[in-house]
Design a protein around this motif. Structure first.
Motif, PDB file in Angstrom:
ATOM      1  N   VAL A  45    -102.188  79.399   7.955  1.00  0.00           N
ATOM      2  CA  VAL A  45    -100.977  78.835   8.551  1.00  0.00           C
ATOM      3  C   VAL A  45    -101.042  79.091  10.053  1.00  0.00           C
ATOM      4  N   ILE A  46    -100.734  78.032  10.843  1.00  0.00           N
ATOM      5  CA  ILE A  46    -100.783  78.153  12.295  1.00  0.00           C
ATOM      6  C   ILE A  46     -99.446  77.700  12.875  1.00  0.00           C
ATOM      7  N   LEU A 111    -102.020  68.481   0.776  1.00  0.00           N
ATOM      8  CA  LEU A 111    -102.949  69.308   1.553  1.00  0.00           C
ATOM      9  C   LEU A 111    -102.184  70.381   2.311  1.00  0.00           C
ATOM     10  N   GLY A 112    -101.105  69.957   2.963  1.00  0.00           N
ATOM     11  CA  GLY A 112    -100.337  70.897   3.760  1.00  0.00           C
ATOM     12  C   GLY A 112     -99.137  70.214   4.383  1.00  0.00           C
ATOM     13  N   PHE A 249     -97.689  74.842  10.608  1.00  0.00           N
ATOM     14  CA  PHE A 249     -98.599  73.939   9.894  1.00  0.00           C
ATOM     15  C   PHE A 249     -99.366  74.798   8.910  1.00  0.00           C
ATOM     16  N   TRP A 250     -99.094  74.604   7.618  1.00  0.00           N
ATOM     17  CA  TRP A 250     -99.752  75.459   6.624  1.00  0.00           C
ATOM     18  C   TRP A 250    -100.594  74.649   5.647  1.00  0.00           C
ATOM     19  N   ASP A 251    -101.607  75.320   5.123  1.00  0.00           N
ATOM     20  CA  ASP A 251    -102.495  74.768   4.106  1.00  0.00           C
ATOM     21  C   ASP A 251    -101.876  75.081   2.750  1.00  0.00           C
ATOM     22  N   VAL A 273     -93.098  67.079   7.701  1.00  0.00           N
ATOM     23  CA  VAL A 273     -93.997  65.979   7.369  1.00  0.00           C
ATOM     24  C   VAL A 273     -95.169  66.574   6.606  1.00  0.00           C
ATOM     25  N   THR A 274     -95.526  65.939   5.497  1.00  0.00           N
ATOM     26  CA  THR A 274     -96.501  66.508   4.576  1.00  0.00           C
ATOM     27  C   THR A 274     -97.714  65.593   4.460  1.00  0.00           C
ATOM     28  N   VAL A 275     -98.896  66.203   4.501  1.00  0.00           N
ATOM     29  CA  VAL A 275    -100.166  65.464   4.417  1.00  0.00           C
ATOM     30  C   VAL A 275    -100.644  65.457   2.976  1.00  0.00           C
ATOM     31  N   ASN A 276    -101.009  64.277   2.491  1.00  0.00           N
ATOM     32  CA  ASN A 276    -101.468  64.155   1.113  1.00  0.00           C
ATOM     33  C   ASN A 276    -102.722  64.986   0.863  1.00  0.00           C
ATOM     34  N   GLY A 277    -102.848  65.439  -0.376  1.00  0.00           N
ATOM     35  CA  GLY A 277    -103.994  66.264  -0.751  1.00  0.00           C
ATOM     36  C   GLY A 277    -104.855  65.612  -1.810  1.00  0.00           C
ATOM     37  N   ASP A 278    -105.505  66.470  -2.588  1.00  0.00           N
ATOM     38  CA  ASP A 278    -106.442  65.990  -3.619  1.00  0.00           C
ATOM     39  C   ASP A 278    -106.167  66.740  -4.923  1.00  0.00           C
ATOM     40  N   ARG A 279    -106.840  66.336  -5.971  1.00  0.00           N
ATOM     41  CA  ARG A 279    -106.662  66.976  -7.280  1.00  0.00           C
ATOM     42  C   ARG A 279    -107.289  68.368  -7.255  1.00  0.00           C
TER      43      ARG A 279
END
Length: 281
Positions: A45-46, A111-112, A249-251, A273-279
């Protein structure tokens, strides 16, 4: 790890760093993007201070890291559906005082997230993050072997809803519950391998993780309760004091977070605001 364009100052022993040298209103060049991404991978996290950005600039900054998530039920900005509005008052503390990762009831959790403080109380209202790499690594070898290969069911159903939303009005609970019950849930590994770093992380949380697949309810409850207690050990955590214009901004793949509801009658408004991730695998 060396940085040429940004300053990176860790804020705790095992997670979290404050970043200097970035104006989020401006596009990141290739080198700045790499350094910010490297710092996120290294510190989970930053944090950025004094970011006077509009909702459109918030969205543009986040898009540099991937496609964006639109939350299935929570309130959002009228002009920017990617901007989730988290406004907390005394009667509504949302998911405060519960350790969790976001939206793990989806097949591909985020993703985060990039969280901006719009209004903060004069005192209190901090957020804590916990390092799930360390939570996994601190387990005994027999426990690691037991958990390896197991999956758990994550849902947005009534049980998790009640844990996080005790302070909402009945009308607010009903509307959000309708959205949550529409989500079928997902099974994810209890131990997740991070797709970038390759490190293993504990991947269960007290809001959304309901049951370990393939074991009895009693055994599942005992193991999950142990893990929920284990992952919040203080040495795994950092704590951030918000100011207006601060950003975290966290993972979401290797951290959990906890919003501390200790600010009485004051109001706290955050935009996420959230960034899409993966399975998870």
């Amino acid at each position: 790890m060396g940085y040429d364009l940004i300053d990176v100052k860790p804020i705790a022993g095992n997670i979290g760093a404050e970043i200097g040298g970035i104006d989020m209103a401006q596009p990141l060049g290739n080198q700045a993007f790499k350094e910010v991404h490297d710092a996120l991978m290294a510190h989970q996290v930053i944090f950025f201070r004094d970011q006077d950005i509009s909702p459109a600039e918030h969205v543009s900054f986040a898009r540099q890291f991937g496609t964006l998530h639109v939350h299935p039920y929570a309130p959002h900005h009228p002009d920017h559906p990617e901007v989730l509005i988290l406004k907390s008052s005394k009667k509504n503390r949302s998911a405060a005082n519960v350790w969790h990762s976001d939206v793990t009831f989806e097949e591909e959790p985020p993703l985060g997230s990039i969280l901006l403080a719009r209004e903060v109380p004069e005192h209190g209202g901090d957020t804590m993050w916990a390092n799930m790499y360390m939570a996994y690594e601190a387990l005994s070898e027999p426990m690691k072997r037991y958990l390896e290969g197991l999956k758990a069911r994550n849902t947005a159903g009534k049980a998790s809803f009640e844990k996080a939303y005790d302070n909402l009005s009945d009308a607010e609970k009903l509307e959000i519950l309708k959205g949550r019950m529409a989500q079928e849930g997902a099974e994810h590994p209890i131990v997740r391998t991070h797709p970038v770093t390759g490190r293993k992380a504990l991947y269960v949380n007290a809001i959304f993780t309901q049951k370990i697949v393939g074991v009895s309810s009693k055994e599942s409850r005992a193991i999950l309760d142990f893990l929920f207690d284990h992952l919040k050990r203080p040495e795994f955590t950092c704590r951030f004091r918000w100011e207006k214009g601060s950003v975290a901004f966290w993972d979401n793949r290797c951290t959990q977070h906890y919003a501390v509801a200790d600010y009485g009658d004051a109001t706290r408004e955050m935009h996420r605001v959230t960034v899409n991730g993966d399975r998870p695998y």
